[in-house]
Design an enzyme around this catalytic site. Structure first.
Site, PDB file in Angstrom:
ATOM      1  N   ASP A  24      -6.965  33.066 -12.511  1.00 52.86           N
ATOM      2  CA  ASP A  24      -8.366  32.854 -12.127  1.00 52.86           C
ATOM      3  C   ASP A  24      -8.497  31.870 -10.971  1.00 52.86           C
ATOM      4  O   ASP A  24      -9.533  31.210 -10.825  1.00 52.86           O
ATOM      5  CB  ASP A  24      -9.155  32.331 -13.332  1.00 52.86           C
ATOM      6  CG  ASP A  24      -8.578  31.032 -13.885  1.00 52.86           C
ATOM      7  OD1 ASP A  24      -7.352  30.839 -13.792  1.00 52.86           O
ATOM      8  OD2 ASP A  24      -9.353  30.207 -14.406  1.00 52.86           O
ATOM      9  N   THR A  29      -7.820  28.148  -3.804  1.00 58.90           N
ATOM     10  CA  THR A  29      -6.514  27.898  -4.431  1.00 58.90           C
ATOM     11  C   THR A  29      -5.568  29.064  -4.152  1.00 58.90           C
ATOM     12  O   THR A  29      -4.382  28.881  -3.881  1.00 58.90           O
ATOM     13  CB  THR A  29      -6.685  27.694  -5.957  1.00 58.90           C
ATOM     14  OG1 THR A  29      -7.591  26.622  -6.156  1.00 58.90           O
ATOM     15  CG2 THR A  29      -5.368  27.367  -6.631  1.00 58.90           C
ATOM     16  N   ARG A  33      -1.701  29.267  -2.507  1.00 65.02           N
ATOM     17  CA  ARG A  33      -0.555  29.987  -3.109  1.00 65.02           C
ATOM     18  C   ARG A  33      -0.001  31.013  -2.108  1.00 65.02           C
ATOM     19  O   ARG A  33       1.205  31.154  -1.962  1.00 65.02           O
ATOM     20  CB  ARG A  33      -0.976  30.700  -4.391  1.00 65.02           C
ATOM     21  CG  ARG A  33      -1.609  29.812  -5.437  1.00 65.02           C
ATOM     22  CD  ARG A  33      -0.600  29.106  -6.330  1.00 65.02           C
ATOM     23  NE  ARG A  33      -1.278  28.453  -7.433  1.00 65.02           N
ATOM     24  CZ  ARG A  33      -1.724  27.189  -7.432  1.00 65.02           C
ATOM     25  NH1 ARG A  33      -1.551  26.433  -6.365  1.00 65.02           N
ATOM     26  NH2 ARG A  33      -2.344  26.689  -8.488  1.00 65.02           N
ATOM     27  N   GLU A 177     -11.515  23.651 -21.586  1.00 63.50           N
ATOM     28  CA  GLU A 177     -10.299  23.101 -20.977  1.00 63.50           C
ATOM     29  C   GLU A 177     -10.558  21.717 -20.357  1.00 63.50           C
ATOM     30  O   GLU A 177     -10.993  21.621 -19.216  1.00 63.50           O
ATOM     31  CB  GLU A 177      -9.768  24.052 -19.886  1.00 63.50           C
ATOM     32  CG  GLU A 177      -8.500  23.523 -19.216  1.00 63.50           C
ATOM     33  CD  GLU A 177      -7.992  24.413 -18.076  1.00 63.50           C
ATOM     34  OE1 GLU A 177      -8.717  25.318 -17.652  1.00 63.50           O
ATOM     35  OE2 GLU A 177      -6.864  24.169 -17.620  1.00 63.50           O
ATOM     36  N   LYS A 219      -8.078  24.830 -24.519  1.00 66.42           N
ATOM     37  CA  LYS A 219      -6.979  24.877 -23.547  1.00 66.42           C
ATOM     38  C   LYS A 219      -6.639  23.431 -23.221  1.00 66.42           C
ATOM     39  O   LYS A 219      -7.425  22.717 -22.589  1.00 66.42           O
ATOM     40  CB  LYS A 219      -7.392  25.662 -22.303  1.00 66.42           C
ATOM     41  CG  LYS A 219      -6.283  25.721 -21.242  1.00 66.42           C
ATOM     42  CD  LYS A 219      -6.462  26.907 -20.314  1.00 66.42           C
ATOM     43  CE  LYS A 219      -5.476  26.871 -19.167  1.00 66.42           C
ATOM     44  NZ  LYS A 219      -5.420  28.138 -18.426  1.00 66.42           N
ATOM     45  N   SER A 261      -0.137  24.733 -17.717  1.00 64.14           N
ATOM     46  CA  SER A 261       1.182  24.217 -17.299  1.00 64.14           C
ATOM     47  C   SER A 261       1.041  23.022 -16.363  1.00 64.14           C
ATOM     48  O   SER A 261       1.942  22.168 -16.328  1.00 64.14           O
ATOM     49  CB  SER A 261       2.049  25.318 -16.692  1.00 64.14           C
ATOM     50  OG  SER A 261       1.450  25.918 -15.567  1.00 64.14           O
ATOM     51  N   ARG A 292       0.495  28.769 -13.026  1.00 63.63           N
ATOM     52  CA  ARG A 292       1.695  28.656 -12.189  1.00 63.63           C
ATOM     53  C   ARG A 292       2.983  28.942 -12.950  1.00 63.63           C
ATOM     54  O   ARG A 292       3.885  29.600 -12.434  1.00 63.63           O
ATOM     55  CB  ARG A 292       1.755  27.257 -11.558  1.00 63.63           C
ATOM     56  CG  ARG A 292       0.785  27.085 -10.414  1.00 63.63           C
ATOM     57  CD  ARG A 292       0.531  25.636 -10.103  1.00 63.63           C
ATOM     58  NE  ARG A 292      -0.295  24.983 -11.099  1.00 63.63           N
ATOM     59  CZ  ARG A 292      -0.665  23.705 -11.069  1.00 63.63           C
ATOM     60  NH1 ARG A 292      -0.245  22.931 -10.085  1.00 63.63           N
ATOM     61  NH2 ARG A 292      -1.434  23.204 -11.998  1.00 63.63           N
TER      62      ARG A 292
HETATM   63  P1  13P Z   1      -1.693  26.055 -14.548  1.00 60.57           P
HETATM   64  O1  13P Z   1      -0.907  26.587 -15.722  1.00 60.57           O
HETATM   65  O2  13P Z   1      -1.114  26.447 -13.231  1.00 60.57           O
HETATM   66  O3  13P Z   1      -1.986  24.593 -14.696  1.00 60.57           O
HETATM   67  O4  13P Z   1      -3.089  26.800 -14.571  1.00 60.57           O
HETATM   68  C1  13P Z   1      -3.753  26.948 -15.754  1.00 60.57           C
HETATM   69  C2  13P Z   1      -5.205  26.976 -15.529  1.00 60.57           C
HETATM   70  O5  13P Z   1      -5.848  27.947 -15.795  1.00 60.57           O
HETATM   71  C3  13P Z   1      -5.857  25.782 -14.992  1.00 60.57           C
HETATM   72  O6  13P Z   1      -7.242  25.895 -15.177  1.00 60.57           O
END
Ligand code: 13P
Length: 339
Positions: A24, A29, A33, A177, A219, A261, A292
């Site tokens: 997402d 961003t 990448r 999250e 999350k 991650s 990632r």
């Molecule tokens: P990462 O695992 O790259 O941190 O991304 C997870 C994510 O959705 C961050 O909002």
């Protein structure tokens, strides 16, 4: 949708041996990448890349759902099949990122507040019509000199809970999250304290806003030493601290916890998840929602030849998903990386 449907969807998102694929990234961003692999960040290339990931053979064996960006939820494959239909056919639940990003928190240098509540009810209703069954909202907590402040933690947790309540009203399972960033020199203990304070504030707000915890997913960031910490905790230390912190803050009613991650290496993120699941049984499934750490190898492979390398890039994603699926039940071994 009634609350039983929310609970069923939330449970399916953390079904045994499965986790969530985060793809997402906002366009900004995604640009970063794609710059790293020398591919132009056009709408077509973003579509081709995400389509490549979502059509990975067997992905649904270890991936329960994928979090999409607004643009991706509206895109289709070359033959005109919508990504949502592709996902439904392979048992991958469509999800959508709905926050409007983390912006500077006024009056608080170095801290951020996530925006996006205005008009959210209408946006969620459209996303539900387009086929999304869950949503994600990310708040960012930074550890540094004198921060985080209570104002930052409380402001972000209030917004997370307001978002979660609106999601459930629209029939979508909210992924909440609150990411405690790994950036900095802080120790494992400092990360523990900040994560504990954040999760306490979050669940206070979730109660206040009448969020059905059984129909929600957390999350979480792991309790981990800062990336520039001189004496970083090992895998076992991270696993023990994370589990202890979660047991002390997250109500048992929450349907599941999935980790981000956050800049960890692919295998490091897998090893941490595996080590936690080897520590015993918990009130909630502990799984993954990596961005990632699921995509890195696949992205690099695809970037070398975005046409010829599609099967190899899909193999790379399929492999990482399998490894993390094993880690979500404590059955990962580093020796399996070569299989
Ligand atoms: P990462 O695992 O790259 O941190 O991304 C997870 C994510 O959705 C961050 O909002």
């Amino acid at each position: 949708m009634n609350s039983m449907d929310l609970v069923r969807t939330a449970q399916a998102m953390v079904a045994e041996g499965k986790g969530i694929l985060a793809i997402d990234e906002s366009t900004g961003t995604c640009q970063k990448r794609f710059d790293s692999i020398g591919v132009e960040c056009t709408e077509k290339n973003r579509r081709d890349y995400r389509g490549m990931l979502l059509t990975t053979p067997g992905l649904g064996n270890n991936v329960s759902g994928a979090i999409l960006f607004d643009e991706t939820l509206r895109q289709s494959t070359d033959d005109g099949t919508s990504f949502v239909s592709v996902m439904q056919a392979t048992g991958i639940i469509p999800g959508i990122k709905v926050d409007k990003g983390a912006h500077p928190l006024a009056g608080h240098d170095g801290e951020k507040i996530t925006e996006g509540l205005d008009g959210l009810r209408q946006r969620l209703s459209e996303y539900a019509t387009l086929g999304a069954r869950f949503a994600k909202w990310r708040a960012v907590i930074t550890i540094g000199e004198g921060i985080p402040t209570t104002a930052c933690i409380e402001g972000n947790c209030h917004a997370l809970a307001r978002y979660a309540a609106l999601c459930q009203e629209a029939g979508l399972v909210p992924i909440v999250e609150p990411e405690v960033l790994m950036d900095g020199e802080h120790s494992l203990d400092e990360c523990y304290d900040v994560t504990e304070a954040t999760l306490r504030a979050l669940y206070n707000q979730m109660y206040e806003q009448n969020v059905l915890l059984e129909g929600s997913i957390l999350k979480a960031s792991m309790v981990i030493s800062g990336s520039d910490c001189a004496d970083r905790a090992d895998v076992e230390g991270v696993a023990r601290a994370t589990v202890e912190c979660l047991l002390n803050t997250v109500p048992a009613a929450v349907a599941g916890i999935v980790f981000l991650s956050g800049g960890q290496g692919d295998q490091e993120a897998t090893a941490h998840l595996d080590a936690m699941n080897r520590l015993g049984n918990f009130p909630w499934p502990l799984s993954f929602s990596y961005g990632r750490a699921l995509q890195a190898e696949s992205l690099a492979t695809w970037g070398k030849d975005i046409t010829a390398n599609v099967p190899a890039a899909q193999d790379a994603l399929g492999h990482r998903a399998r490894m993390n699926g094993l880690a979500s039940t404590g059955r990962y071994e580093a020796t399996l990386e070569d299989s």
